[in-house]
Design an enzyme around this catalytic site. Structure first.
Site, PDB file in Angstrom:
ATOM      1  CB  SER A 147      -0.944   0.199   1.600  1.00 35.43           C
ATOM      2  OG  SER A 147      -1.870   1.180   1.196  1.00 35.43           O
ATOM      3  CG  ASP A 192      -3.137  -0.301  -2.086  1.00 37.60           C
ATOM      4  OD1 ASP A 192      -3.186   0.963  -1.986  1.00 37.60           O
ATOM      5  OD2 ASP A 192      -3.873  -1.543  -1.426  1.00 37.60           O
ATOM      6  CG  ASP A 196      -6.346   0.514  -0.617  1.00 37.74           C
ATOM      7  OD1 ASP A 196      -5.323   1.653  -0.244  1.00 37.74           O
ATOM      8  OD2 ASP A 196      -5.981   0.092   0.609  1.00 37.74           O
TER       9      ASP A 196
END
Length: 568
Positions: free
Chosen positions: A144, A302, A304
């Protein structure tokens, strides 16, 4: 050293074997001990750690053993797990593709079908794939927004949400067994002829894109061409889909930061690829200034998470907090449905403002422990046909819009926020106007977080707080204490109620002026995470700037006096 020798004999990667041999040759005992003193712990967030040799690092052998443990657990727990399979994706970090391939091979060696993305994939796309492909689980190899030295292994259950207990401990137990067992000697080219590998190409990404385009929560196409957006993928994997989704929604003025557009796991232009970190948004804000854009938006590597800075009347750009974005999106989405037929949620450390908004329009509201794994799993459990889930967020820039993805999704959040902004612009209003209107109706909610390091050798802070519960904090009376460790809500008048949340070492103090203090004691070190909230009433005649100043002064006072009381 026997453990080191055994490890080197099992390790399939010449790079990490050489790294370890160099440490041995240089007699770097402390570095060897650090790598072998423990194993990288598998939990509800899967694995995350620094890449390197040894069981306490992220490397090919750890990944192989983890994948075997996961696969064995799936075969034990999920009917038809082998046929249903596992979807696997990966981010742009240097080792991610290899780690994803190793995962596919180990699962395939157990006879489990694998769906492996052919190129890098945003985390929410893989989460979408679990339910879309009806797989038994999903895996994303990603660290991430962590620094370049890290990588991770994130696991989704068959419901499309992150794993929660007891699956984490069940998988961990099988990993420990796999770490002592012989490793299969297979390659990806060997499992493909067995019918155990399905590559996921562009069609898979298009299916995710189509699903978002067809979401009723992303169908507001009010004058999108009037809003201009600067965007950065922050050297991550979000650019293609974010740009495509914005184009699908009619946004024609989108300017990507070229230097940060392509995946690059070394993150050459940011010290820390987290939009919350100082300086991380500098390049996208510069891009926004160059085009006089309405918004400066970012996904983390990533994709998100979602972050945004909004142009002010003075032409500068000001970052919104995660709570402000969450409240704006929640308020906006509730305005687009019949509120009494909708459900929204946040975590215990996020702002209380969304709860107040939801209750004011008779929407169903829920609250969970910290972490998106709780938000989505609880949402699935609580939603009904009459009151479906529509939105949840956590203050750390995580948002999910609708149920296309049962995890935080920075791509759908980007589109939803752009559409919210366009709707406001069409009526001559700005994001700042909407925030001010919400504050005038419900009060100005200000949130802050501090971590406090306590003296080594101090008694467990949670036990100390429970043994001598405060009756007041910073001169404000404690009217209610929520003790999540014993699942009780204790009122100052003696009334005790049960709290329907999993047990967790968290204390929440509600004060008589509507302020709130949340403390999360560490069970392993003398450290305390504290989350603060103050509320200032704001009438129609009040100046926002003055109310903001009062809130900031109240916050500074609360933090200073609360921390002093803990350290005294």
């Amino acid at each position: 050293m026997n453990n080191v020798s055994t490890w080197m004999a099992r390790d399939p990667d010449p790079t990490t074997r050489e790294e370890l041999q160099q440490l041995i040759d240089a007699n770097e005992q402390a570095a060897i001990d650090d790598r072998f003193s423990s194993r990288l712990a598998f939990g509800t967030a899967g694995l995350r750690g620094i890449v390197g040799a040894g069981p306490n690092r992220m490397n090919r052998l750890v990944i192989q053993e983890t994948a075997l443990g996961l696969g064995t657990y799936l075969l034990q727990q999920v009917p038809d797990a082998a046929a249903k399979g596992v979807v696997i994706g990966y981010d742009g970090r240097p080792d991610s593709k290899q780690f994803a391939t190793d995962t596919a091979v180990m699962l395939g060696s157990l006879g489990i079908h694998v769906y492996l993305t052919e190129t890098v994939a945003p985390t929410p796309v893989v989460a979408f794939g679990v339910r879309h492909l009806n797989t038994a689980a999903g895996v994303v190899v990603t660290a991430s927004h962590n620094p370049p030295a890290y990588n991770g292994f994130k696991v989704y259950w068959g419901n499309g949400a992150q794993i929660i207990p007891p699956h984490d401990s069940g998988i961990a137990a099988q990993i420990d067994i796999a770490a002592q067992a012989p490793l299969p000697d297979l390659t990806l080219s060997q499992i493909e002829p067995l019918g155990l590998l399905t590559p996921l190409g562009q069609g898979f990404y298009d299916q995710y894109r189509s699903a978002l385009n067809n979401s009723p929560f992303l169908s507001n196409h009010t004058a999108p061409e009037a809003v201009s957006i600067a965007y950065t993928a922050m050297h991550g994997v979000g650019a293609n889909l974010s740009e495509g989704l914005l184009a699908d929604a009619g946004f024609t003025q989108v300017y990507s930061v070229k230097a940060q557009r392509e995946p690059d796991g070394t993150f050459p232009t940011v010290n820390f690829p987290n939009p919350e970190e100082p300086g991380a948004m500098d390049m996208v804000i510069a891009e926004a200034k160059a085009h006089n854009a309405t918004l400066a938006c970012a996904n983390d590597p990533d994709a998100d998470r979602f972050a945004v800075a909004v142009r002010t009347e003075e032409g500068e750009y000001k970052m919104l907090t995660g709570d402000q974005v969450g409240v704006l999106l929640g308020h906006y989405l509730l305005s687009r449905v019949t509120p009494s037929e909708a459900m929204v949620g946040t975590t215990i450390v996020s702002s209380s403002l969304l709860e107040k908004i939801a209750k004011s329009v008779d929407a169903n509201y829920f609250q969970t422990l910290t972490g998106f794994k709780w938000l989505t799993n609880v949402a699935m459990e609580k939603q009904t046909e009459q009151q479906p889930f529509i939105f949840a967020y956590e203050e750390a820039l995580g948002y999910t819009v609708g149920s296309t993805v049962w995890d935080k999704d920075g791509l759908s959040a980007l589109v939803a926020f752009a559409q919210l902004t366009a709707e406001l612009a069409a009526s001559g209003k700005t994001v700042w106007d909407r925030i001010e209107a919400i504050y005038r109706e419900h009060g100005l909610y200000l949130n802050a977080q501090r971590s406090i390091a306590l003296q080594p050798g101090s008694p467990p802070i949670g036990d100390a707080l429970r043994a001598n519960p405060p009756s007041a904090i910073a001169g404000r009376a404690v009217v209610r204490t929520d003790d999540l460790k014993i699942s009780q809500r204790i009122h100052a008048d003696g009334l005790v109620e049960t709290i329907d949340l999993p047990s967790s070492d968290v204390l929440i103090y509600h004060l008589d002026d509507a302020s709130r203090v949340v403390v999360r004691p560490s069970g392993t070190e003398p450290k305390l995470k504290c989350y603060y909230e103050v509320v200032e009433a704001m009438g129609h005649e009040d100046c926002l700037k003055h109310v903001q100043q009062r809130a900031e002064e109240a916050m500074a006072d609360l933090i200073e006096k609360h921390q002093a009381s803990l350290l005294s």
